[in-house]
Write an enzyme that holds these catalytic residues in place. Structure first.
Site, PDB file in Angstrom:
ATOM      1  N   LYS A  14      22.774  46.518  33.393  1.00 18.17           N
ATOM      2  CA  LYS A  14      23.896  47.431  33.171  1.00 18.17           C
ATOM      3  C   LYS A  14      24.422  48.004  34.485  1.00 18.17           C
ATOM      4  CE  LYS A  14      21.654  50.119  30.315  1.00 18.17           C
ATOM      5  NZ  LYS A  14      20.345  49.465  30.276  1.00 18.17           N
ATOM      6  N   ARG A  89      22.607  56.695  23.261  1.00 18.45           N
ATOM      7  CA  ARG A  89      21.307  56.090  22.948  1.00 18.45           C
ATOM      8  C   ARG A  89      20.869  56.365  21.523  1.00 18.45           C
ATOM      9  NH1 ARG A  89      17.391  56.197  28.219  1.00 18.45           N
ATOM     10  NH2 ARG A  89      18.829  55.069  29.558  1.00 18.45           N
ATOM     11  N   ARG A 128      12.365  45.428  40.353  1.00 22.01           N
ATOM     12  CA  ARG A 128      13.107  46.634  40.730  1.00 22.01           C
ATOM     13  C   ARG A 128      12.153  47.745  41.162  1.00 22.01           C
ATOM     14  NH1 ARG A 128      16.991  49.194  36.261  1.00 22.01           N
ATOM     15  NH2 ARG A 128      15.163  50.349  35.615  1.00 22.01           N
ATOM     16  N   ARG A 134      11.245  53.837  41.419  1.00 23.92           N
ATOM     17  CA  ARG A 134      11.661  54.789  40.387  1.00 23.92           C
ATOM     18  C   ARG A 134      10.496  55.131  39.470  1.00 23.92           C
ATOM     19  NH1 ARG A 134      17.314  52.727  37.839  1.00 23.92           N
ATOM     20  NH2 ARG A 134      16.265  53.508  35.996  1.00 23.92           N
ATOM     21  N   ARG A 145       9.947  53.191  27.389  1.00 23.14           N
ATOM     22  CA  ARG A 145      11.414  53.107  27.392  1.00 23.14           C
ATOM     23  C   ARG A 145      11.892  51.895  26.608  1.00 23.14           C
ATOM     24  NH1 ARG A 145      12.866  52.474  33.009  1.00 23.14           N
ATOM     25  NH2 ARG A 145      15.025  52.672  32.400  1.00 23.14           N
TER      26      ARG A 145
END
Length: 192
Positions: A14, A89, A128, A134, A145
């Site tokens: 995204k 969401r 990532r 992160r 998640r």
């Protein structure tokens, strides 16, 4: 005005595709994840509230997210449109977004679901995480998640399907090819 929702699980691409779409269509990007991280970094009251929720891998409550998003839209009165990344969401968030936009004489024009397998998602997030560090990409939190997406967020799609606004684009493959497929879907909506 062109208002898009880019939909998909964590790691679907995204953010990557949003950057390209923003440049091409001159849209204002609203990423709830980016907003949360900014508030956390600036240690705002919202940031402190959100920090622990995100660190636990949970979703921020609807009303907090909606208030923050509305504030961000209001900051951009001259926008040609918005691309909503990571929002809505929940069905309640989708309804709140529709109500908010309707109050401005606007609506969501298109919801694009980036279709990516769970294995691909896990591989991308692992890569990532090596680069970004992160907190919400750590393995245990990532699984939460992904679970949140498949148990809660996925229910937003039928809401928009009922409005005839959903297009599905294969999110696996060459980034540029995926982008061209997204543009075809958007251009078809603009032309109609």
């Amino acid at each position: 005005m062109l208002n898009l929702v880019l939909f998909g699980p964590p790691g679907a691409g995204k953010g990557t595709q949003s950057a390209k779409l923003i440049e091409k269509y001159q849209l204002v990007h609203i990423s709830t994840g980016d907003l949360f991280r900014m508030h956390i970094k600036e240690e705002t009251a919202l940031g402190k509230q959100v920090k622990q929720i995100l660190a636990d891998g949970l979703l921020v409550p609807d009303q907090v997210t909606i208030d923050m998003l509305e504030e961000e839209v209001q900051k951009n009165p001259q926008a040609k449109g918005f691309i909503f990344d990571g929002f809505p969401r929940t069905v309640a968030q989708a309804q709140a977004l529709d109500d908010f936009l309707a109050g401005k004489g606007e609506s969501i024009n298109l919801v694009i679901k980036l279709d990516v397998t769970e294995d691909e998602i896990k591989e991308r997030i692992a890569e990532r995480q090596k680069i970004s560090g992160r907190v919400d990409d750590e393995a245990e939190k990532l699984l939460k998640r992904i679970d949140e997406y498949f148990t809660k967020t996925i229910h937003v799609l039928p809401y928009y399907e009922g409005q005839g606004k959903v297009s599905v684009v294969n999110g696996i493959g060459n980034i540029e090819a995926i982008f061209q497929n997204l543009c075809q879907e958007i251009d078809a909506v603009i032309a109609s």
